[in-house]
Each structure stands twice: as structure tokens, then as C-alpha cells.
Design an enzyme around this catalytic site. Structure first.
Site, PDB file in Angstrom:
ATOM      1  N   CYS A 133     -12.094  28.448 -18.365  1.00 21.60           N
ATOM      2  CA  CYS A 133     -12.023  27.582 -16.966  1.00 21.60           C
ATOM      3  C   CYS A 133     -11.385  28.141 -16.022  1.00 21.60           C
ATOM      4  CB  CYS A 133     -11.485  26.214 -17.663  1.00 21.60           C
ATOM      5  SG  CYS A 133     -11.413  25.059 -16.258  1.00 21.60           S
TER       6      CYS A 133
ATOM      7  N   HIS B 146     -19.271  21.665 -19.305  1.00 24.33           N
ATOM      8  CA  HIS B 146     -17.935  21.919 -18.906  1.00 24.33           C
ATOM      9  C   HIS B 146     -17.745  21.363 -17.564  1.00 24.33           C
ATOM     10  CE1 HIS B 146     -14.519  24.648 -18.625  1.00 24.33           C
ATOM     11  NE2 HIS B 146     -14.721  24.238 -17.525  1.00 24.33           N
ATOM     12  N   GLU B 147     -18.878  21.470 -16.440  1.00 21.96           N
ATOM     13  CA  GLU B 147     -18.410  21.027 -15.118  1.00 21.96           C
ATOM     14  C   GLU B 147     -18.776  19.733 -14.973  1.00 21.96           C
ATOM     15  OE1 GLU B 147     -17.255  23.384 -13.186  1.00 21.96           O
ATOM     16  OE2 GLU B 147     -17.784  24.812 -14.405  1.00 21.96           O
TER      17      GLU B 147
ATOM     18  N   HIS C  11     -15.587  18.146 -15.933  1.00 23.70           N
ATOM     19  CA  HIS C  11     -14.619  17.957 -14.670  1.00 23.70           C
ATOM     20  C   HIS C  11     -14.534  16.972 -13.944  1.00 23.70           C
ATOM     21  CE1 HIS C  11     -12.233  21.789 -15.191  1.00 23.70           C
ATOM     22  NE2 HIS C  11     -13.302  22.624 -15.127  1.00 23.70           N
TER      23      HIS C  11
HETATM   24 ZN   LIG Z   1     -13.271  24.381 -16.004  1.00 22.06          ZN
END
Ligand SMILES: [Zn+2]
Length: 185
Positions: free
Chosen positions: A111, A153-154, A157
Site C-alpha cells: 500500500c 484494496h482501493e 480505502h
Molecule cells: Zn493502499
């Protein structure tokens, strides 16, 4: 959305926020209107992602803006993604959401907000993502393996979730400790 700019610095390059900045752990708000501010942020995020080595995805909270926007670089593995007009071009997804997922895929994950930290995280093997383009067009794409991992993953966020939040409490605390130690060095 005022970005501090250093004298002589590249005004398109946004500084990337590093954990434990609180913007990384709150749920981001949906984009209501695609206006000049959103277009400007998008352009800078895509530019920042394009010049950041090893960066393949960047969510708005990672540049300090709590909005549901994420930039992706599909060129890392264009075969892993279906539904893009140009599978080699970086693109912005506004208000992205996963509408379908299946299977599981375990691979090392890193990340930009946790520099130099890598750890295997289990993700779906295949996801369908719905999002809005900068032109306000609704789109759907299907991604698998690495690209499915990247999309999850995004979008995490945007919900204030970091990769270690997907691990057991024991591994999460161990990884946080390791990261804090790395940052002190
Ligand atoms: Zn990340």
C-alpha cells in the site's frame, strides 16, 4: 481540498498520506457532482499514480481527500480486466462499488500509505465493479486475480479499511508494530 504546494514542486503531484493519518481510517463521502474540483483532483491523482513507482492504484483518501474516487493503472496486467475501452490507460472510478465477487485469491499486498510493508491478504478471485466515469457515465467491469485484489484494496480505502484490517487481530497488531518500527528507523 486545498493542497499545499511546495515552491518549485510539481503542482500536479499530490503528496501521499501515510498511516496513521486519520483520513485513512474514516469512510469517504460519495461524489455528488462531477464538477471542476472533482475533475482537477482526478487529473492530479492520475498524474500522481503515473509517476509513483510501483503504484497501481490510488484512492482519494490517500491524497487527503475523503471522497469516493479511486485511480487505477490496469496496464500492470491488462489481461486481468474486462470491460475497459483502453486496457492500458489509467482511469478514474467515481463512487465505485463491488456488485459481485467469487472465489479467493491469496497474494502479497502492499500500500502506498504503508511504504515498504508487504503481506499476503486473501481477496476474491473475481469481482464485478460498478462505477461512474469522469463524464458521468455508469460502467461495469470484471477483474480477476491481481486486478480483483487491486480493486478490493482501493475500495477498502474508501471505507477506511487498510490491508491489515483484513487479517486476524494477532497478525494486524504484529504488522502495525512492524510498520511503526520501520518508520522509526
Ligand atoms: Zn493502499
Amino acid at each position: 481540498m486545498n493542497m499545499p504546494q511546495q515552491d518549485g514542486g510539481d503542482p500536479r503531484l499530490l503528496p501521499i498520506v501515510i498511516w496513521p493519518d486519520p483520513v485513512l481510517t474514516v469512510k469517504a463521502a460519495p461524489v455528488e457532482t462531477i464538477d471542476d474540483k472533482v475533475r482537477d483532483l482526478s487529473e492530479k491523482m492520475i498524474y500522481t499514480l503515473s509517476v509513483t513507482s510501483n503504484g497501481v492504484g490510488l484512492a482519494a483518501p490517500q491524497v487527503g481527500v475523503s471522497l469516493r474516487m479511486a485511480a487505477f493503472d490496469p496496464s500492470y496486467d491488462p489481461d486481468d480486466i474486462e470491460g475497459l475501452a483502453d486496457p492500458d490507460a489509467l482511469f478514474m472510478a467515481i463512487n465505485p462499488e463491488i456488485v459481485e465477487e467469487e472465489g479467493s485469491y491469496l497474494d502479497e499486498e502492499g500500500c502506498l500509505s504503508l511504504p515498504d510493508l508487504f503481506y499476503p491478504v486473501e481477496r476474491p478471485e473475481r469481482v464485478t465493479m460498478r462505477y461512474i466515469t469522469l463524464d458521468g457515465e455508469p460502467r461495469t467491469l470484471v477483474a480477476h486475480d491481481f486486478m480483483a485484489k487491486l480493486i478490493c484494496h482501493e475500495i477498502d480505502h474508501l471505507d477506511g479499511i487498510l490491508l491489515w484490517d483484513r487479517l486476524s487481530r494477532f497478525k494486524r497488531e504484529w504488522l502495525k508494530g512492524k510498520f511503526k518500527k520501520m518508520r522509526r528507523r
